[in-house]
Structures are given as structure tokens and as C-alpha cells.
Design an enzyme around this catalytic site. Structure first.
Site, PDB file in Angstrom:
ATOM      1  N   HIS A   6     -17.116  17.547 -28.601  1.00 10.92           N
ATOM      2  CA  HIS A   6     -16.255  18.416 -28.634  1.00 10.92           C
ATOM      3  C   HIS A   6     -16.830  19.736 -29.560  1.00 10.92           C
ATOM      4  O   HIS A   6     -16.246  20.200 -30.377  1.00 10.92           O
ATOM      5  CB  HIS A   6     -15.068  17.910 -29.841  1.00 10.92           C
ATOM      6  N   HIS A  41      -9.672  14.611 -24.821  1.00  6.85           N
ATOM      7  CA  HIS A  41     -10.472  14.046 -23.828  1.00  6.85           C
ATOM      8  C   HIS A  41      -9.830  14.012 -22.530  1.00  6.85           C
ATOM      9  O   HIS A  41     -10.264  12.912 -21.675  1.00  6.85           O
ATOM     10  CB  HIS A  41     -10.677  12.307 -24.439  1.00  6.85           C
TER      11      HIS A  41
END
Lengths: 335, 211
Positions: free
Chosen positions: A57, A219
Site C-alpha cells: 500500500h 487488497h
């Protein structure tokens, strides 16, 4: 798949080694257990901020470590939450005697590992408070799921709490401000393409050329629906309407608008989305007074965008404007 | 067929169990990852393999004194190396099992182990808040441990786990990241239930009690 990696099992370690070399003035990296911390940690007398989550991320969270923001970040493997020993070691390394605020995104793995770490830190005599982020309006069925996910508001909470801690506020007050940010912010994202975890080597899901995953999680977990591809203005409106209705945001509200790239979406497209989002917010009578644009909370190479709106108060605006100096966010003269 | 004496498991037998788990994870981690790809992010097998490989390292470097210490070592190692939700959940399962075992024992009879595993499962469920039918590892662990409690042998318990695993296929996930798929989680076996089945099948592998 093609990716600029060496061995899949070395991805996180080598990326952190690169970060440490690139930003030696701001951060240090510990590898065993693994965490990123402020170069000058611990800062005595200041509440320490620790966050963490799976890697993939970036720049969140390691790139948000530095004066005015996080004191430490614990990266797990790609899309895998960090372990309690990482969190405990990070908290101990940055604890400056004023307690530790843990900023946790609402994913089962993150919640469980931070919960275990909290118990261990209590045994070690380190006071902690936890702010749980769950700003994703895409999740409508909270009862039969793990609940709303923590997304873009996490970046905003880390900045605002970081400034509050830097200003000398005590732990309970910094935690209160973090919870206020979470309660005043709503987010939603969409994906034009899946991401590929280089450790898994395959796309996280499949999307047809003319399909959009609407309400995507960071995700690649799905949200509300799959919809046909449409114009930037149309898709932006589809993202913003549920955000506006959920809080709900009201005419006259002063807001911060955060337009986030999920990784592969270029800044050129991001500005087109931001333009539409800010115009729509204005049409709804909101006063957009602060903006954040860029890839800050990403999902590897996913193409897509996420919008976050945060209702500002003078207090929150003041902490937002306060200086910050991290690898990813830098303004003012943070010391 | 009933046995008059409850079968006894030696510590070495439990160490062979963990060896089997690591070996099977080495060869089956890709298929566990593939199960996870359908409803998660394709790393469940790799994460557990990392954890149980670390368990093997620790068993070599600091062999546990007795069976409770063995379970504690596994629990602590999994919590410290797996990450995600499965690290704390399996870790807690082993730690709570360790606490419920009689101290300083180098062998344990099956009924005592079954009671301790029940305590382990309760600890896991307290942490994860999953019930049977939520499409999680509980769907394989719970029926297997219940069978053991009822006096069944390890092979019957492993069979119950596999049955529980297969029964997760039509379920809608209600816990963890898979829950966001809603109805799209139907039609896929739960990877946590699959790894739990692997654990129990290894425990039953060189079961001589049922011969």
C-alpha cells in the site's frame, strides 16, 4: 507477470532497505522484528504514533513516518498484517514516556495482531490507545461481514493525530481526535484493473475490459457491484454520492477532499477525477477548503481511484495545516 | 470397536506431527494459495508454510522440555511469524491448548489431548468470534475435536475435519476478508478450513490407535 523484484520472499526487506537509503534523514529501518521509525525516535514527552499493515500500500504506512506524522510503522508481508512482536518492538522503540497511539485499519488480521500487541504492551507498562479506522462506505452489510474497512481516512488520521501529538496533546486527546477524524470521514474506491501480488504471482481477481469493480477494497476485495465502464465524470459522481449520503455531509460543511490513486492510475487521470469531485462537492453546497491528491494508499499496481471526504472543524483544519516532514507528505517547516 | 485403554501420544509423536505439517505445507502451499486466491489474496499457504518452517527451526535450536512447552512454542512462533488473521488464530489455538494440558508431561492420552484441544478451540473462537457455518477454520476444527471428545480416534477426527471442509463449499463467508465477497464466496472451499484439515490429517497420519 513481470515485476522489478529479485526473490519473492525478499520483497519487503529489500524495499525497506531502499527506503532507508533514500530517506536516511527522516527514517531508520529495523529488520528483526521489522519496522520503520523516525530517525530521531524516541521523542521525549510526545505521544508516539504507531501504525502498520500489510505491505503493498506504499507509501502508507512507512512513507508516512517522520516529524508531524507517524513515529513508527510496521509493515507485514504483502497484504498480510504485521505480527504482534513487530508492533510491540516498534512501540517500545518510539515510546517517549507519553504513551502510544495505535492507528489500526479495520481488517480482521490487523485488528487481531494489534489487539495482541496491546495486551503485551500493557504487560510492559506502556499505555496505549487504539483508533480503529472504518471509513469505507462500500461495505453495506456490516452485520454479516467483518465490518467496514479502513481506507483513505487512515492517511488523514495519521496526519492530523501526528500534528496533535507534536503540539503536545496527551494520549487521550490525540486518540479523541483520531476517532473524530474516523467519525467525520467517508470513503469509497473503484478499480479498473486488478492488482498482482508479486509474492503470489497472479491477479487478485479478473475484470473484463469494459467492467469496473465498484467499492473495491485495498487488497482487491470486492465492494458493492460490478458496473460497466463509464466516463470519469460519471464514475466520480457514482463514488461521491454514497459518500455524501452516508455521513451525511450537509450544505455548508467545510471539507477536505482526498483523491487517491490505487497505484497504477496516473496523476493525469487523478486530476480529472479530482476536478469532477470538487465540482460536485461544490454543487452540494460543501466548501472544499483542503485537498490531498496522489498515490498515498495504494494496492500495488491496481488501476483505480478512491475518494475520501473529511468534514473539517477549525481544530482538525489546524492540525492538517501543521508542518509535516515524511518521505511521502511534506509541508511547512516540521521539526 | 472400542479400546479399553485410551491411546497415549508420546512427545516424539507430536513432534513428528509438526514435521508432517511442515512437509505437507511445503508441497501443498500452492494449492492452499489457490484456494485463498478464490476468496482471499492467495497467500494462506505461503504464510502458514513460513510459520511452520519457523517452528521446525525453533524445535531444532531449543527443543521443548515437555508437551505443554511444545504447544506453547508452536503458538508463540505462529503468532510471531505468520501475520494476517491466521497467525493470531492458530497461535491462540496452540497457546490455549498448551495452558489446558497437564504440566510437565512427555506423553498425553487422547482424551486429555481432546479436552485441551477443546480449550484451544474455545480460545480461538473467543478471539475470532467465528461460529460453525461462518466458513472459517472452525468448520473443520470443531467437528474433529468434537469427535475426539466423544471418544473417536484420530482418523475419525481427521475424516470429520475433511467433511467439515467440504461442507464449507456452499457457505457464504461471514468473517475476515472473504466476507466482503458475500454470495461470491459460495462455491469455494475455505482455505482456513483446508489448513485445519491438513493439521488434523497429519495428527492422524501415523495413528496406531485405530489399527
Amino acid at each position: 507477470m513481470k515485476a522489478l523484484i529479485n526473490r519473492p520472499e525478499d520483497i519487503v526487506r529489500e524495499a525497506l532497505e531502499g527506503m532507508a537509503l533514500a530517506h536516511a534523514d527522516l527514517i531508520r529501518v529495523e529488520q528483526d522484528p521489522r519496522f520503520v521509525l523516525r530517525a530521531d525516535a524516541p521523542v521525549q514527552g510526545k505521544v508516539a504514533l504507531v501504525s502498520g499493515g500489510g505491505s503493498g500500500h506504499e507509501p502508507m504506512h512507512g512513507g508516512l513516518v517522520g516529524p508531524g506524522m507517524l513515529d513508527a510503522a510496521c509493515p507485514g508481508e504483502v497484504f498480510t498484517s504485521p505480527t504482534p512482536d513487530q508492533i510491540v518492538a516498534a512501540a517500545q522503540a518510539v515510546h517517549g514516556g507519553a504513551g502510544v497511539l495505535l492507528i489500526v485499519k479495520n481488517y480482521t488480521g490487523d485488528v487481531l495482531n494489534f489487539q495482541m500487541a496491546t495486551e503485551l504492551l500493557a504487560d510492559a507498562g506502556i499505555p496505549t490507545e487504539t483508533v480503529l479506522m472504518d471509513d469505507d462506505v462500500a461495505v453495506t452489510d456490516s452485520l454479516y461481514t467483518a465490518g467496514r474497512r479502513g481506507v483513505g481516512a487512515t492517511v488523514l488520521a495519521e496526519k492530523i493525530c501526528g500534528a496533535a501529538a507534536a503540539a503536545g496533546l496527551p494520549l487521550a486527546q490525540v486518540a479523541r481526535i483520531g476517532r473524530e477524524v474516523n467519525a467525520s470521514a467517508r470513503s469509497m474506491g473503484l478499480a479498473l484493473s486488478p492488482c498482482t501480488n508479486p509474492q503470489a504471482g497472479q491477479a487478485s481477481f479478473t475484470l473484463k475490459d469494459d467492467e469496473v469493480e465498484f467499492g473495491i477494497g485495498i487488497h482487491g476485495e470486492p465492494g458493492r457491484s460490478r458496473i460497466p465502464m463509464a466516463s470519469a465524470d460519471t464514475l466520480t459522481q457514482m463514488l461521491l454520492e454514497p459518500i455524501l449520503q452516508d455521513l451525511p455531509f450537509a450544505r455548508g460543511d467545510e471539507v477536505l477532499l482526498f483523491t487517491d490513486s490505487l497505484g497504477a492510475t496516473p496523476l493525469l487521470e487523478l486530476y480529472i477525477v479530482h476536478r469532477a469531485a470538487e465540482q460536485l462537492a461544490n454543487q452540494h453546497g460543501l466548501k472544499v477548503s483542503r485537498r490531498l491528491i496522489g498515490p498515498l494508499m495504494t494496492s500495488l499496481d491496481m488501476a483505480g481511484v478512491a475518494l475520501t471526504l473529511l468534514r473539517l472543524t477549525p481544530e482538525l483544519r489546524g492540525y492538517w495545516d501543521a508542518p509535516v516532514r515524511t518521505p511521502a507528505l511534506c509541508w511547512g517547516l516540521a521539526r | 470397536m472400542t479400546t479399553t485403554l485410551d491411546p497415549v501420544l508420546e512427545q516424539s509423536r507430536l513432534e513428528r506431527w509438526l514435521d508432517c505439517v511442515q512437509t505437507r505445507l511445503a508441497s501443498e502451499k500452492e494449492s492452499l494459495n489457490a484456494l485463498d486466491a478464490a476468496i482471499g489474496d492467495a497467500d494462506h499457504g505461503s504464510n502458514l508454510f513460513r510459520g511452520f518452517s519457523k517452528v521446525q527451526e525453533k524445535l531444532q535450536s531449543a527443543p521443548p522440555e515437555d508437551i505443554p512447552a511444545l504447544f506453547k512454542l508452536v503458538g508463540m512462533t505462529l503468532i510471531g511469524s505468520v501475520g494476517g488473521a491466521s497467525g493470531p488464530l492458530y497461535g491462540t489455538f496452540f497457546l490455549e491448548t498448551a495452558k489446558a494440558l497437564p504440566q510437565e508431561r512427555k506423553s498425553v492420552d487422547l482424551q486429555t489431548l481432546a479436552q485441551a484441544l477443546t480449550a484451544g478451540l474455545q480460545g480461538l473462537q473467543r478471539l475470532g468470534k467465528a461460529e460453525k457455518g461462518d466458513k472459517t477454520m472452525v468448520d473443520a476444527l470443531a467437528p474433529a475435536i468434537e469427535r475426539l471428545q466423544q471418544g473417536a480416534d484420530l482418523r475419525a477426527a481427521a475424516a470429520a475435519a475433511r467433511h467439515g471442509l467440504e461442507a464449507t463449499i456452499p457457505l457464504i463467508a461471514r468473517k475476515g476478508r472473504a466476507s466482503y465477497l458475500g454470495e461470491r464466496s459460495q462455491g469455494h472451499a475455505d482455505p482456513g478450513a483446508a489448513s485445519a484439515t491438513l493439521l488434523l490429517e497429519c495428527l492422524a497420519r501415523d495413528d496406531d490407535s485405530a489399527a
